[in-house]
Design a protein around this motif. Structure first.
Motif, short mmCIF file in Angstrom:
data_model
loop_
_atom_site.label_atom_id
_atom_site.label_comp_id
_atom_site.label_asym_id
_atom_site.label_seq_id
_atom_site.Cartn_x
_atom_site.Cartn_y
_atom_site.Cartn_z
N LEU A 169 0.18 9.63 -0.96
CA LEU A 169 -1.19 9.12 -1.74
C LEU A 169 -1.39 10.23 -2.73
CD1 LEU A 169 -3.67 7.74 0.89
CD2 LEU A 169 -2.87 6.61 -1.12
N ASP A 188 -4.34 1.13 -8.83
CA ASP A 188 -5.34 1.67 -8.24
C ASP A 188 -6.66 0.90 -8.57
OD1 ASP A 188 -7.28 3.56 -7.06
OD2 ASP A 188 -7.31 4.75 -8.71
N ASN A 205 -4.06 0.79 -3.28
CA ASN A 205 -3.44 1.75 -3.80
C ASN A 205 -1.87 1.49 -3.88
OD1 ASN A 205 -5.93 3.28 -2.50
ND2 ASN A 205 -5.26 4.05 -4.46
N THR A 264 -9.01 6.96 -2.50
CA THR A 264 -8.50 5.59 -2.37
C THR A 264 -9.77 4.80 -1.86
OG1 THR A 264 -8.38 6.22 0.10
CG2 THR A 264 -6.53 6.54 -1.22
N GLN A 311 0.87 -1.17 0.12
CA GLN A 311 -0.04 -0.14 0.00
C GLN A 311 0.86 1.09 -0.01
OE1 GLN A 311 -3.18 -0.18 -0.25
NE2 GLN A 311 -3.73 2.10 0.28
#
Lengths: 308, 546
Positions: B282, B295, B517, B341, B276
């Motif tokens: 992010l 994604d 992600n 996300t 992740q």
């Protein structure tokens, strides 16, 4: 001297018992049941929780858990992790890594710190001295994690001189960058300490005598001045080693070093008592021993200090 | 990302003072084409992993890290086809129910071998399940065998096991065995795809402890070594006969201390896959990684759950909960606070699961302050006009809890605060001991891709996952009926009906579905394929020829 050492060793027993008991109690009052947490969001099976709690002795009163732990400890048994590994194995993998990191950091700290301090001390009040003071102030004021990320950003991401992470924690050459970051703060203190004692001792009587005797400058500074100025510095470095071992958590995290800090951090997250107490116990022992060695070193450095 | 950018400027300033000349753009190297080149069948994939908590035994790997490794070393009877949630036979030739789905007959493909050369037989499965279900062996996953007849004998609620064998398991011949269940379950074959049902070789029973450090499986990869806290190595098993043989030479699972450390290694191509992207990256990871950014949605849902045992929610009119649900602006929060996300939830069942119905929640999941206000008023209002949402502060939940609260406060003027517990363990404790003051954060990742897993296992009155005290007779009856239905299709349909009861009763407010992600390095050919559980399908990952 022998009696002094023996007394110091005896003093370690109550300190040892006290610290382990404290850590033990602290782990005990951590919120939440570590066994239940193994199931996460999903519901736990009560029969299995009870069985596991019994296996790890967590269904016993604290005093019983503590005495059992200490009894086992004196037989060389540090207990097991929740995953069923011997804590002693876990520690014997992690401690060498952190010890190497700490040793490297100490060497960097001594070499750079003392030479920088000596260099500034001999030029007290001049531009060079001010420069060192400003630089060390700068280093002292930056938190370790900022320094760590900065070092990684500059030397790994931008310049590409080094890999961003330690790929193999047992390879000492890869530990250079984290060791440097770990050493930075203490190095600044060592430099300042050395500078001050140097500047002070330069004006002392024995220095004047040595100069009057016509000794070469190298001998005056190298033997007379350096030796006498090292007492406070050595004390500081001594206490620092213990700090390095315990405080490497952040640096180890940033640079992906699989050392004690990492083991301790994970053990605290999962409330794994046996690992936490085991690691802290060893750290306490290391610090106690180091303090003893430092105290004994005084006598070597300054023969005027004698232990009754 | 704002933080990273400013950090970069600070770094540049310092680099300048240090007379270093390295403040370039530092953009992504998108010149590489990830689909170009040839696959190297011997190439090794390096993947991120944290140290597994438990020994590597199939029935003990509740947490994701250990099971990620185990899934490469062991092959079960069946598996799910990614994206379609269809069942595929792996080690099984067939898994067939009797008329009422209470007795299942499993036939194995002949000639399979464990990595140590011993054959995989019906006995390997039966012995494995009997051992794993036994309370004395302390396997965290033992409750998975509870459907099988005789489970209470090997795993009583209290005390020691009365037997070490479940009466429901019978070996017919070398490659055939039968499973008798306590009551019919039409989708039992789906449960068999979970890791805990793996077979175990003879060698296991001689020394389970040593086996847990050095497992011998029947899967596409054989276990090579476990360098604790550092590295786990598995390599392609050439004698593998299943349909999912490895397209690479093996996997090195590397341990990382932090998500940040792993992320910087994927940017410098020292690592091929990360779990992740760290929160700090992010907003800019797609720029950093270009096409190599991953994604993907997977089958997991996050919700907030009223504690029905509290005074506040004991006799609540479900309309109030519906109203609260409509006061949450899922679209804005998933985009702005969670940086895309997550995707807003529109049903109780996550996407990619058999029986998921788009928009099952209907208007209840739509943001409509006016209607929300009206519903809450109709239902008699929120007692005390104040709610709190319990969450654990050791994970990144605070931002969205605050956002949800803000949204509720603004839309319907109900006071809402976050109730943080220091650790996940403390959070669980409060839930188990029924000490939640108002509502709590709930999360659910699929165990098997049938909609029952997101309903009966969570909201059934006696369900193990039901910690809110929700109980509804109508729902219980319908789910029992659904379990006993003659065909899987019928079961799924009945559960879809049951979902409509849940929409009326609101045992929880579904918020959003999770996404992976992540990212991959330039060494990987094509995109890494993902399974419904949010983990890569490692056997299908291809490494570029160098």
């Amino acid at each position: 001297m022998g009696r002094y050492a023996a007394r110091r060793l005896l003093q370690m027993i109550p300190i040892f018992i006290g610290t382990t008991l404290l850590i033990f109690l602290m782990v005990h009052i951590l919120p939440g049941d570590p066994i239940r947490a193994m199931w996460g969001d999903k519901a736990a099976d009560p029969a299995q929780v009870a069985a596991l709690r019994h296996e790890f002795g967590l269904d016993q009163p604290v005093w019983k858990q503590y005495t059992d732990y200490m009894t086992n400890l004196f037989q060389g048994d540090f207990g097991q992790t929740f995953g069923g590994r011997e804590v002693i194995d876990v520690m014997s993998e992690a401690f060498p890594v952190t010890l190497r990191l700490a040793a490297l950091a100490i060497i960097i700290e001594i070499i750079i710190g003392i030479s920088l301090g000596a260099w500034a001390g001999l030029r007290a009040g001049k531009t060079a001295d001010t420069g060192v003071l400003v630089f060390t102030l700068f280093v002292i004021s930056i938190p370790v994690f900022v320094l760590g990320y900065l070092a990684r950003f500059i030397f790994a991401d931008e310049l590409g001189w080094l890999p961003p992470n330690v790929q193999d924690s047992t390879d000492i050459t890869q530990l250079f960058l984290p060791a440097f970051v770990l050493a930075m703060l203490s190095m600044a203190y060592v430099a300042r300490l050395t500078r001050t004692t140097f500047a002070e001792n330069l004006r002392s009587d024995y220095m004047r005598t040595a100069t009057a005797k016509g000794l070469p400058r190298r001998r005056i500074i190298g033997v007379h001045l350096l030796r006498n100025s090292m007492i406070p510095v050595i004390t500081f470095i001594g206490t620092d080693i213990g700090g390095f071992i315990g405080g490497a958590v952040i640096t180890e995290g940033i640079f992906n070093v699989q050392g004690v800090g990492n083991v301790l951090y994970r053990a605290i997250q999962t409330s794994e008592g046996s690992t936490i107490v085991g690691v802290v116990t060893v750290i306490v022992l290391v610090i106690l021993l180091l303090n003893l060695i430092i105290d004994l070193l005084y006598a070597v450095l300054d023969p005027r200090i004698r232990y009754a | 990302m704002r933080g990273a950018k400013s950090a970069k400027w600070v770094a540049c300033a310092i680099a300048v003072t240090l007379a270093a000349s390295a403040c370039g753009g530092g953009g992504s190297d998108s010149s590489d084409d990830m689909n170009k080149g040839k696959a190297d069948p011997k190439g090794i994939v390096t993947a991120q992993l944290s140290e597994p908590q438990n020994p590597l035994q199939p029935a003990n790997a509740k947490e994701s890290q250990g099971s990620r490794v185990l899934r490469t070393v062991f092959s079960g009877l069946v598996d799910y086809k990614p994206g379609s949630s269809e069942l595929e036979n792996i080690n099984a030739e067939s898994v067939k129910p009797n008329k009422d789905s209470s007795v299942w007959t499993v036939k194995l493909k002949p000639g399979w071998k464990f990595h140590d050369g011993t054959p995989v037989t019906a006995k390997s499965y039966v012995d494995s399940w009997n051992w794993s279900a036994n309370v004395a062996n302390n396997q965290t996953n033992s409750s998975w065998f509870a459907d099988i007849k005789g489970y209470e004998d090997v795993h009583p609620e209290k005390g020691k096991a009365k037997s070490d064998k479940m009466s429901g398991l019978k070996v017919v011949d070398e490659n055939t065995f039968t499973i008798s269940l306590n009551s019919p379950v039409s989708y039992f074959a789906y449960k068999l795809g979970y890791d805990v049902w793996a077979p175990l070789p003879e060698a296991f029973f001689k020394d389970p402890k040593a086996f847990g450090q050095k497992p011998i499986g029947n899967g596409p990869y054989k276990f090579v070594s476990w360098d604790h806290n550092k590295l786990i190595k598995v390599r392609k098993f050439d004698g593998y006969k299943g349909p999912n043989a490895a397209k690479n030479g093996g996997i090195d699972f590397k341990n990382y201390t932090t998500a940040d450390a792993a992320y910087s290694d994927i940017r410098s191509d020292n690592l091929d896959w990360i779990e992740q992207v760290p929160t700090t990256a992010l907003t800019n990871y797609k720029q950093d990684l270009g096409d190599r950014a991953i994604d993907e949605e997977y089958s997991a849902v996050q919700s907030i759950v009223p504690a029905f045992y509290t005074k506040q929610f004991k006799d609540i009119d479900p309309k109030v909960i519906q109203g609260l649900s409509m006061a949450i602006d899922r679209d804005t929060i998933t985009k702005k606070v969670l940086h895309g996300t997550r995707t807003p939830a529109d049903s109780f069942v996550a996407r990619g699961v058999l029986g998921h119905k788009d928009g099952a929640l209907g208007d209840v999941a739509k943001y409509d302050p006016a209607k929300a206000k009206a519903l809450i008023k109709e239902g008699g209002g929120v007692p005390g006009n104040k709610i709190s949402i319990q969450f654990n502060a050791d994970q990144d939940h605070k931002p969205w809890v605050d956002a949800v609260c803000n949204s509720i406060r603004k839309a319907v003027k109900v006071e809402c605060v976050g109730d943080s517990k220091p650790t996940f363990q403390a959070d669980l404790n409060a839930r188990d001991n029924k000490q939640v003051k108002s509502m709590y954060r709930g999360g659910w990742v699929l165990d098997y891709p049938v909609n029952s897993n997101f309903m009966r296992d969570l909201y059934g009155s006696k369900a193990a996952g039901n910690t809110s005290g929700f109980s509804n007779k109508e729902f219980d009856e319908l789910s029992t009926k659904a379990d006993k239905a003659a065909t899987l299709d019928e079961t799924v349909k009945l559960y879809q009906e049951a979902e409509q009861i849940l929409v009326k009763e609101m045992p929880a407010i579904p918020l959003w579905f999770y996404k992976v992600n992540s990212g991959q390095s330039v060494n990987i050919l094509g995109k890494i394929p993902y399974g419904q559980d949010g983990d890569p399908i490692f056997t299908d990952v291809q490494v570029k020829q160098k």
